[in-house]
Write a protein that holds these residues in place. Sequence first.
Motif, PDB file in Angstrom:
ATOM      1  N   TYR A   1       0.838  -1.190   0.000  1.00 45.52           N
ATOM      2  CA  TYR A   1       0.000   0.000   0.000  1.00 45.52           C
ATOM      3  C   TYR A   1       0.883   1.254   0.000  1.00 45.52           C
ATOM      4  O   TYR A   1       1.985   1.236   0.562  1.00 45.52           O
ATOM      5  N   PRO A   2       0.410   2.345  -0.597  1.00 50.39           N
ATOM      6  CA  PRO A   2       1.188   3.578  -0.555  1.00 50.39           C
ATOM      7  C   PRO A   2       1.275   4.108   0.864  1.00 50.39           C
ATOM      8  O   PRO A   2       0.396   3.851   1.695  1.00 50.39           O
ATOM      9  N   ALA A   3       2.326   4.863   1.137  1.00 51.78           N
ATOM     10  CA  ALA A   3       2.506   5.429   2.467  1.00 51.78           C
ATOM     11  C   ALA A   3       1.325   6.314   2.827  1.00 51.78           C
ATOM     12  O   ALA A   3       0.792   7.050   1.989  1.00 51.78           O
ATOM     13  N   GLY A   4       0.899   6.208   4.066  1.00 52.42           N
ATOM     14  CA  GLY A   4      -0.228   7.013   4.537  1.00 52.42           C
ATOM     15  C   GLY A   4       0.067   7.598   5.905  1.00 52.42           C
ATOM     16  O   GLY A   4       1.209   7.613   6.366  1.00 52.42           O
ATOM     17  N   GLU A   5      -0.974   8.091   6.549  1.00 49.04           N
ATOM     18  CA  GLU A   5      -0.833   8.663   7.882  1.00 49.04           C
ATOM     19  C   GLU A   5      -0.403   7.571   8.868  1.00 49.04           C
ATOM     20  O   GLU A   5      -0.904   6.449   8.822  1.00 49.04           O
ATOM     21  N   VAL A   6       0.516   7.934   9.726  1.00 53.33           N
ATOM     22  CA  VAL A   6       1.000   7.012  10.753  1.00 53.33           C
ATOM     23  C   VAL A   6       0.769   7.667  12.108  1.00 53.33           C
ATOM     24  O   VAL A   6       1.185   8.809  12.334  1.00 53.33           O
ATOM     25  N   SER A   7       0.105   6.955  12.991  1.00 52.87           N
ATOM     26  CA  SER A   7      -0.238   7.525  14.293  1.00 52.87           C
ATOM     27  C   SER A   7       0.994   7.717  15.156  1.00 52.87           C
ATOM     28  O   SER A   7       2.050   7.094  14.936  1.00 52.87           O
ATOM     29  N   ALA A   8       0.858   8.562  16.153  1.00 51.18           N
ATOM     30  CA  ALA A   8       1.960   8.797  17.084  1.00 51.18           C
ATOM     31  C   ALA A   8       2.336   7.516  17.817  1.00 51.18           C
ATOM     32  O   ALA A   8       3.518   7.275  18.091  1.00 51.18           O
ATOM     33  N   GLU A   9       1.340   6.696  18.128  1.00 44.73           N
ATOM     34  CA  GLU A   9       1.606   5.440  18.835  1.00 44.73           C
ATOM     35  C   GLU A   9       2.416   4.477  17.972  1.00 44.73           C
ATOM     36  O   GLU A   9       3.342   3.815  18.462  1.00 44.73           O
ATOM     37  N   VAL A  10       2.083   4.393  16.689  1.00 47.42           N
ATOM     38  CA  VAL A  10       2.837   3.523  15.785  1.00 47.42           C
ATOM     39  C   VAL A  10       4.249   4.074  15.582  1.00 47.42           C
ATOM     40  O   VAL A  10       5.220   3.314  15.545  1.00 47.42           O
ATOM     41  N   LYS A  11       4.374   5.381  15.453  1.00 45.48           N
ATOM     42  CA  LYS A  11       5.706   5.980  15.331  1.00 45.48           C
ATOM     43  C   LYS A  11       6.568   5.639  16.548  1.00 45.48           C
ATOM     44  O   LYS A  11       7.775   5.362  16.416  1.00 45.48           O
TER      45      LYS A  11
END
Length: 219
Positions: A123-133
């Motif tokens: 999948y193309p890059a999308g929004e990444v949550s602060a928790e996942v970061k």
Amino acid sequence: MLKLIIGNKAYSSWSMRGWLAVKQSALPFEEVVLPLYEESWETRKLADDLAPSSGKVPLLWDGDIAVWESLAIIDYLADKVDGDRFWPADPAARGFARSISAEMHAGYQALRSQHPTNMRRRYPAGEVSAEVKADLARITGLWAEAKTRFGAGGDFLFGAFSAADIMFAPVVTRIATYDLPVPEAAQAYCGAVLAQPFVAEWLADGAREPWVIDKFERA
């Protein structure tokens, strides 16, 4: 001969770890793939061969001995073969490898829940949550420390491909599937894991599977 019961190769990250562990052991084994979440699954998971794990996969049978949970399978196989095949010989490296593997087993819930395993999609890059970061920062920080302290002479966390790489392999596939942002050194490590022959075989098998589980697919 060993028998390993696993779920769909496209979706089952825990099955991937168990399967890679058996491949790493170099012991012959029978592979039984069960399509998870199909209509028949509720009945199938009650069968005798899945009873010890209450229907969870992977489940390893060695004669009448049942072993489940990925880390337990790794340690069981390490006891059957040369333990250095799975864990570094150096005590400091081994302690670090066991610790990060256990942390992987128990943690990173944001990454798991927000980016479910789907090993045949990109999948193309999308929004990444602060928790996942935060999860990714912790993971890639551990990778960098392992490589710097113990990984000289090889492409993997402790040099040669080992248990810690097996435990983190599904994270590598998540990074690839969702084009998640990681440092350049982590990208190089991910490339090495994806090219590792056992991992490449698993991914190729998953790509050929006919089953589609909608809840693990993005529109």
